[in-house]
Design an enzyme around this catalytic site. Sequence first.
Site, short mmCIF file in Angstrom:
data_model
loop_
_atom_site.label_atom_id
_atom_site.label_comp_id
_atom_site.label_asym_id
_atom_site.label_seq_id
_atom_site.Cartn_x
_atom_site.Cartn_y
_atom_site.Cartn_z
N SER A 137 0.90 -1.13 -0.13
CA SER A 137 -0.21 0.07 -0.07
C SER A 137 1.02 1.24 0.11
O SER A 137 0.36 2.41 -0.29
CB SER A 137 -0.96 0.07 1.26
OG SER A 137 -1.90 -1.08 1.22
N HIS A 158 -2.31 -3.52 -6.45
CA HIS A 158 -2.83 -2.93 -5.18
C HIS A 158 -4.12 -3.35 -5.19
O HIS A 158 -5.13 -2.76 -5.47
CB HIS A 158 -2.60 -1.71 -4.91
CG HIS A 158 -3.03 -0.98 -3.68
ND1 HIS A 158 -3.64 0.01 -3.18
CD2 HIS A 158 -2.63 -1.74 -2.37
CE1 HIS A 158 -3.67 -0.01 -2.04
NE2 HIS A 158 -3.16 -0.88 -1.23
N GLU A 170 -5.65 -1.36 -8.19
CA GLU A 170 -4.87 -0.26 -8.52
C GLU A 170 -3.55 -1.00 -9.15
O GLU A 170 -2.81 -1.65 -8.46
CB GLU A 170 -4.69 0.75 -7.35
CG GLU A 170 -5.70 1.51 -6.99
CD GLU A 170 -5.33 2.44 -5.88
OE1 GLU A 170 -6.02 3.66 -5.64
OE2 GLU A 170 -4.59 1.97 -4.88
N ASN A 209 -6.43 5.57 -1.40
CA ASN A 209 -5.76 6.09 -0.21
C ASN A 209 -5.43 7.77 -0.08
O ASN A 209 -5.60 8.44 0.90
CB ASN A 209 -4.43 5.49 0.48
CG ASN A 209 -4.85 4.01 0.72
OD1 ASN A 209 -5.83 3.69 1.18
ND2 ASN A 209 -3.77 3.15 0.73
N1 LIG Z 1 -4.37 -5.05 5.30
C1 LIG Z 1 -5.06 -4.31 4.22
O1 LIG Z 1 -5.97 -3.48 4.59
C2 LIG Z 1 -4.15 -4.11 3.23
C3 LIG Z 1 -4.76 -3.57 1.96
C4 LIG Z 1 -4.10 -3.33 0.86
C5 LIG Z 1 -2.78 -3.76 0.72
N2 LIG Z 1 -2.05 -4.20 1.79
C6 LIG Z 1 -0.50 -4.65 1.70
O2 LIG Z 1 -0.48 -5.88 1.88
C7 LIG Z 1 0.38 -6.51 2.11
C8 LIG Z 1 0.10 -7.46 3.31
O3 LIG Z 1 -0.53 -6.87 4.29
P1 LIG Z 1 -1.61 -7.88 5.41
O4 LIG Z 1 -2.39 -6.72 5.83
O5 LIG Z 1 -1.84 -9.16 4.61
O6 LIG Z 1 -0.40 -8.23 6.34
P2 LIG Z 1 -0.38 -9.57 7.26
O7 LIG Z 1 0.55 -9.14 8.68
O8 LIG Z 1 -1.81 -9.92 7.71
O9 LIG Z 1 0.23 -10.63 6.51
C9 LIG Z 1 1.71 -10.72 6.06
C10 LIG Z 1 2.11 -11.97 6.04
O10 LIG Z 1 3.43 -12.02 5.51
C11 LIG Z 1 4.08 -13.09 6.04
N3 LIG Z 1 5.62 -12.97 5.65
C12 LIG Z 1 6.39 -11.87 6.36
N4 LIG Z 1 7.69 -12.39 5.74
C13 LIG Z 1 7.65 -12.96 4.82
C14 LIG Z 1 8.50 -13.50 4.01
N5 LIG Z 1 9.89 -13.21 3.80
N6 LIG Z 1 7.92 -14.34 2.96
C15 LIG Z 1 6.76 -14.61 2.93
N7 LIG Z 1 6.02 -14.31 3.89
C16 LIG Z 1 6.25 -13.35 4.67
C17 LIG Z 1 3.83 -13.26 7.35
O11 LIG Z 1 4.02 -14.48 8.16
C18 LIG Z 1 2.46 -13.03 7.25
O12 LIG Z 1 1.79 -14.12 7.39
C19 LIG Z 1 1.23 -5.42 2.73
O13 LIG Z 1 2.25 -4.97 1.88
C20 LIG Z 1 0.23 -4.40 2.85
O14 LIG Z 1 0.76 -2.94 2.52
C21 LIG Z 1 -2.57 -4.38 2.84
#
Ligand SMILES: NC(=O)c1ccc[n+]([C@@H]2O[C@H](COP(=O)([O-])OP(=O)(O)OC[C@H]3O[C@@H](n4cnc5c(N)ncnc54)[C@H](O)[C@@H]3O)[C@@H](O)[C@H]2O)c1
Length: 306
Positions: A137, A158, A170, A209
């Site tokens: 994000s 995204h 996006e 955002n």
């Molecule tokens: N949560 C939201 O609302 C949202 C919305 C859009 C985009 N994002 C983006 O999506 C991505 C993930 O966010 P999330 O909310 O799902 O996070 P999350 O914390 O729920 O999940 C992240 C996962 O990544 C894993 N991880 C960490 N290091 C790793 C590695 N080296 N290899 C493989 N897996 C690994 C962790 O174990 C965890 O299960 C981020 O980049 C965030 O910016 C989040």
Amino acid sequence: MSAGIPLPSTESTAPSIEGIRTILVIGSGTMGSQIGMAAALAGYETTVQDISAESLAKARAELTARMEATVAKGRLAAAEAEAALGRLSFATDLDASAAGADFVIEAATERLDIKEQIFARLGQVAPEHAILATNSSTLGASKVAAATGRPDRVCNMHFFNPALVMKCVEVVRHRATSQATVETTLELARRLGKQPVLINREVPGFIANRLMGAIQKEALALAAAGIASREDIDTTARTALGHPMGPFELMDMVGLDVIDFIAQATYAETGDAADRPDAQVAALVAEGKLGRKSGQGFYAYPAPGT
Ligand SMILES: NC(=O)c1ccc[n+]([C@@H]2O[C@H](COP(=O)([O-])OP(=O)(O)OC[C@H]3O[C@@H](n4cnc5c(N)ncnc54)[C@H](O)[C@@H]3O)[C@@H](O)[C@H]2O)c1
């Protein structure tokens, strides 16, 4: 922002949409699990990879339960749900998972060092033609593109939370992203049932955002000046603008820690005083008031889980 990344000297070898058969989603958290399910539902052989076996097990259980509930509501045939779950596998080994992937969507923890490591490794182990996209994000794909050795096949893709429901994706191109990569990524989003939008250059917050941030900033300023209560500002957003929820309700739902993190990342990137993180939000976060998930944010909620 994309300084240092060479423009592709040759025509991109990014595959057309027909060349995409196998998808790898990295990260099985909030976003990765549902992105993986969306890909499997769209007919793609999909692997969700995570370094945490516990997170993978949780993702598998949640997605299975979700498919059962969707079938029970009559929104999906049982055979389709079963077939989609059959196309979805879970793995901890990145190298083995990436070896056969035509398209990679990285949705790991939002930390640049983690993403840099993942993209550097993908550059070595993913097939030469594979497109490598990040769901980040706040981090433009240019930040990880050089590490791959194939910056023309790297972009942001995204999704929004919950990824199985929200239509918008996006797609952000950076300076070196090839046209073929953009077109295949947009078309893949469509095949996943989404309505993609293209962002022609990296800008903090992308579109959604930024729009949300502008409304939140104004709402926070109105409340801080005592011009209207939070409740009345939220009511106005719902009843005059047709928003499904007001800005304070939305910030509580997203999580005030997430709102603060995004603001900090944006401010670090732009240095613009107008982007400075909001003091009201930071104060609530410091008190552990993170919104719905902690039971208290701008508003009080029933105990989490009730
Ligand atoms: N949560 C939201 O609302 C949202 C919305 C859009 C985009 N994002 C983006 O999506 C991505 C993930 O966010 P999330 O909310 O799902 O996070 P999350 O914390 O729920 O999940 C992240 C996962 O990544 C894993 N991880 C960490 N290091 C790793 C590695 N080296 N290899 C493989 N897996 C690994 C962790 O174990 C965890 O299960 C981020 O980049 C965030 O910016 C989040």
